[in-house]
Design a protein around this motif. Structure first.
Motif, PDB file in Angstrom:
ATOM      1  N   ALA A   1      24.299  26.939   3.855  1.00  0.00           N
ATOM      2  CA  ALA A   1      25.603  27.467   3.471  1.00  0.00           C
ATOM      3  C   ALA A   1      25.745  28.879   4.032  1.00  0.00           C
ATOM      4  O   ALA A   1      24.814  29.684   3.931  1.00  0.00           O
ATOM      5  N   VAL A   2      26.888  29.158   4.628  1.00  0.00           N
ATOM      6  CA  VAL A   2      27.217  30.506   5.077  1.00  0.00           C
ATOM      7  C   VAL A   2      28.337  31.005   4.179  1.00  0.00           C
ATOM      8  O   VAL A   2      29.453  30.471   4.217  1.00  0.00           O
TER       9      VAL A   2
ATOM     10  N   ARG B   1      36.183  45.280   3.693  1.00  0.00           N
ATOM     11  CA  ARG B   1      34.755  45.068   3.439  1.00  0.00           C
ATOM     12  C   ARG B   1      34.464  43.588   3.567  1.00  0.00           C
ATOM     13  O   ARG B   1      35.335  42.754   3.317  1.00  0.00           O
ATOM     14  N   TYR B   2      33.252  43.270   3.909  1.00  0.00           N
ATOM     15  CA  TYR B   2      32.812  41.889   3.754  1.00  0.00           C
ATOM     16  C   TYR B   2      31.311  41.812   3.564  1.00  0.00           C
ATOM     17  O   TYR B   2      30.578  42.747   3.896  1.00  0.00           O
ATOM     18  N   SER B   3      30.886  40.699   3.017  1.00  0.00           N
ATOM     19  CA  SER B   3      29.469  40.387   2.867  1.00  0.00           C
ATOM     20  C   SER B   3      29.249  38.988   3.409  1.00  0.00           C
ATOM     21  O   SER B   3      30.074  38.094   3.202  1.00  0.00           O
ATOM     22  N   LEU B   4      28.144  38.813   4.116  1.00  0.00           N
ATOM     23  CA  LEU B   4      27.794  37.523   4.693  1.00  0.00           C
ATOM     24  C   LEU B   4      26.390  37.159   4.230  1.00  0.00           C
ATOM     25  O   LEU B   4      25.471  37.981   4.322  1.00  0.00           O
ATOM     26  N   HIS B   5      26.245  35.944   3.717  1.00  0.00           N
ATOM     27  CA  HIS B   5      24.948  35.457   3.235  1.00  0.00           C
ATOM     28  C   HIS B   5      24.673  34.104   3.888  1.00  0.00           C
ATOM     29  O   HIS B   5      25.533  33.204   3.795  1.00  0.00           O
ATOM     30  N   ILE B   6      23.540  33.965   4.503  1.00  0.00           N
ATOM     31  CA  ILE B   6      23.132  32.677   5.079  1.00  0.00           C
ATOM     32  C   ILE B   6      22.009  32.128   4.210  1.00  0.00           C
ATOM     33  O   ILE B   6      20.988  32.793   4.014  1.00  0.00           O
ATOM     34  N   ALA B   7      22.229  30.936   3.680  1.00  0.00           N
ATOM     35  CA  ALA B   7      21.346  30.440   2.621  1.00  0.00           C
ATOM     36  C   ALA B   7      21.031  28.961   2.813  1.00  0.00           C
ATOM     37  O   ALA B   7      21.891  28.174   3.225  1.00  0.00           O
TER      38      ALA B   7
ATOM     39  N   THR C   1      34.905  32.261   1.788  1.00  0.00           N
ATOM     40  CA  THR C   1      34.789  31.057   2.603  1.00  0.00           C
ATOM     41  C   THR C   1      33.320  30.648   2.619  1.00  0.00           C
ATOM     42  O   THR C   1      32.449  31.496   2.837  1.00  0.00           O
ATOM     43  N   VAL C   2      33.063  29.386   2.351  1.00  0.00           N
ATOM     44  CA  VAL C   2      31.708  28.870   2.434  1.00  0.00           C
ATOM     45  C   VAL C   2      31.702  27.731   3.450  1.00  0.00           C
ATOM     46  O   VAL C   2      32.400  26.732   3.270  1.00  0.00           O
ATOM     47  N   ALA C   3      30.951  27.932   4.542  1.00  0.00           N
ATOM     48  CA  ALA C   3      30.819  26.906   5.583  1.00  0.00           C
ATOM     49  C   ALA C   3      29.437  26.284   5.454  1.00  0.00           C
ATOM     50  O   ALA C   3      28.449  26.984   5.230  1.00  0.00           O
ATOM     51  N   TYR C   4      29.386  24.972   5.594  1.00  0.00           N
ATOM     52  CA  TYR C   4      28.127  24.239   5.454  1.00  0.00           C
ATOM     53  C   TYR C   4      27.698  23.674   6.795  1.00  0.00           C
ATOM     54  O   TYR C   4      28.540  23.126   7.544  1.00  0.00           O
TER      55      TYR C   4
ATOM     56  N   SER D   1      21.305  38.278   5.251  1.00  0.00           N
ATOM     57  CA  SER D   1      22.605  38.765   4.783  1.00  0.00           C
ATOM     58  C   SER D   1      22.928  40.079   5.467  1.00  0.00           C
ATOM     59  O   SER D   1      22.038  40.809   5.903  1.00  0.00           O
ATOM     60  N   HIS D   2      24.214  40.342   5.587  1.00  0.00           N
ATOM     61  CA  HIS D   2      24.614  41.685   5.990  1.00  0.00           C
ATOM     62  C   HIS D   2      26.005  41.987   5.480  1.00  0.00           C
ATOM     63  O   HIS D   2      26.771  41.081   5.135  1.00  0.00           O
ATOM     64  N   GLY D   3      26.288  43.276   5.402  1.00  0.00           N
ATOM     65  CA  GLY D   3      27.569  43.710   4.868  1.00  0.00           C
ATOM     66  C   GLY D   3      28.289  44.600   5.861  1.00  0.00           C
ATOM     67  O   GLY D   3      27.689  45.160   6.780  1.00  0.00           O
ATOM     68  N   PHE D   4      29.592  44.696   5.663  1.00  0.00           N
ATOM     69  CA  PHE D   4      30.450  45.564   6.499  1.00  0.00           C
ATOM     70  C   PHE D   4      31.371  46.347   5.576  1.00  0.00           C
ATOM     71  O   PHE D   4      31.921  45.791   4.622  1.00  0.00           O
ATOM     72  N   GLU D   5      31.511  47.610   5.877  1.00  0.00           N
ATOM     73  CA  GLU D   5      32.459  48.443   5.123  1.00  0.00           C
ATOM     74  C   GLU D   5      33.211  49.311   6.124  1.00  0.00           C
ATOM     75  O   GLU D   5      32.590  49.983   6.952  1.00  0.00           O
TER      76      GLU D   5
END
Lengths: 122, 122
Positions: free
Chosen positions: A24-25, A103-109, A70-73, B114-118
């Motif tokens: 999941a992203v 702002r954003y946060s991205l998590h690859i899991a 948004t969650v992409a699989y 994971s990473h973030g942007f601000e």
């Protein structure tokens, strides 16, 4: 004939769960004001990602004036890497950092467990 | 004094990213019509989960008339298990399957990157 049937649901439904493992992203963002081409590009990206091998689907929700998630699989990391490296996607991300995102946060899991629920309509 | 400062952002911002590994619980749902106590219980659950050891925060977005996505972050699986076993949470989930949800999907995933942007405001 069953005593139960599933009522038709209009609009998007959650991506069907798969047998783990898969990936999941999770992309969580706060937008700047105004569109600046965001809607059109988001739609284009939503089409392009479907061409990535191992893409399983994506869910998206944006609260008015609030967060978007948004969650992409994907089946595997290779698909995520292919999407990350996609030239048009890279260009859109760079433009997004300049124009669309506060702002954003991205998590690859790696998904280890999943289950789904669907209401029975009798 | 810096040439850059971060403009104040009102309302929720994405949960800050952490050093992996940690866990994400992705809950994607389609609601039934009407509230039926949903708002009040959702607020109560949002408070309760903060008491779970290893809880790192959660982001939530619901598109009007569409999908809702909540992503809760935990340091480890023990925290997720404690939340899953929490009596009041269990009761809320059972009630939710009866009253609030048309469909949902739940994915428990180990965050590997994971990473973030601000945005910098100069």
């Amino acid at each position: 004939m069953s005593d139960h049937h599933v009522a038709p649901v209009s609009g998007p439904v959650p991506v069907a769960v798969r047998q783990p493992p898969y990936y999941a992203v999770v992309f969580t963002s706060l937008r700047t004001e105004g569109d600046e081409g965001y809607g059109e590009t988001a739609e284009r990206m939503g089409e392009l990602v479907k061409g990535i091998p191992g893409f399983l689907g994506e869910d998206s929700a944006r609260e008015p004036g609030g967060l978007g998630i948004t969650v992409a699989y994907f089946r595997d990391l290779a698909g995520i890497e292919a999407w990350r490296a996609h030239a048009e996607h890279r260009a859109a991300k760079a433009y997004g950092r300049e124009h669309w995102y506060e702002r954003y946060s991205l998590h690859i899991a790696r998904v280890e467990h999943s289950h789904g629920f669907e209401r029975a309509h009798g």
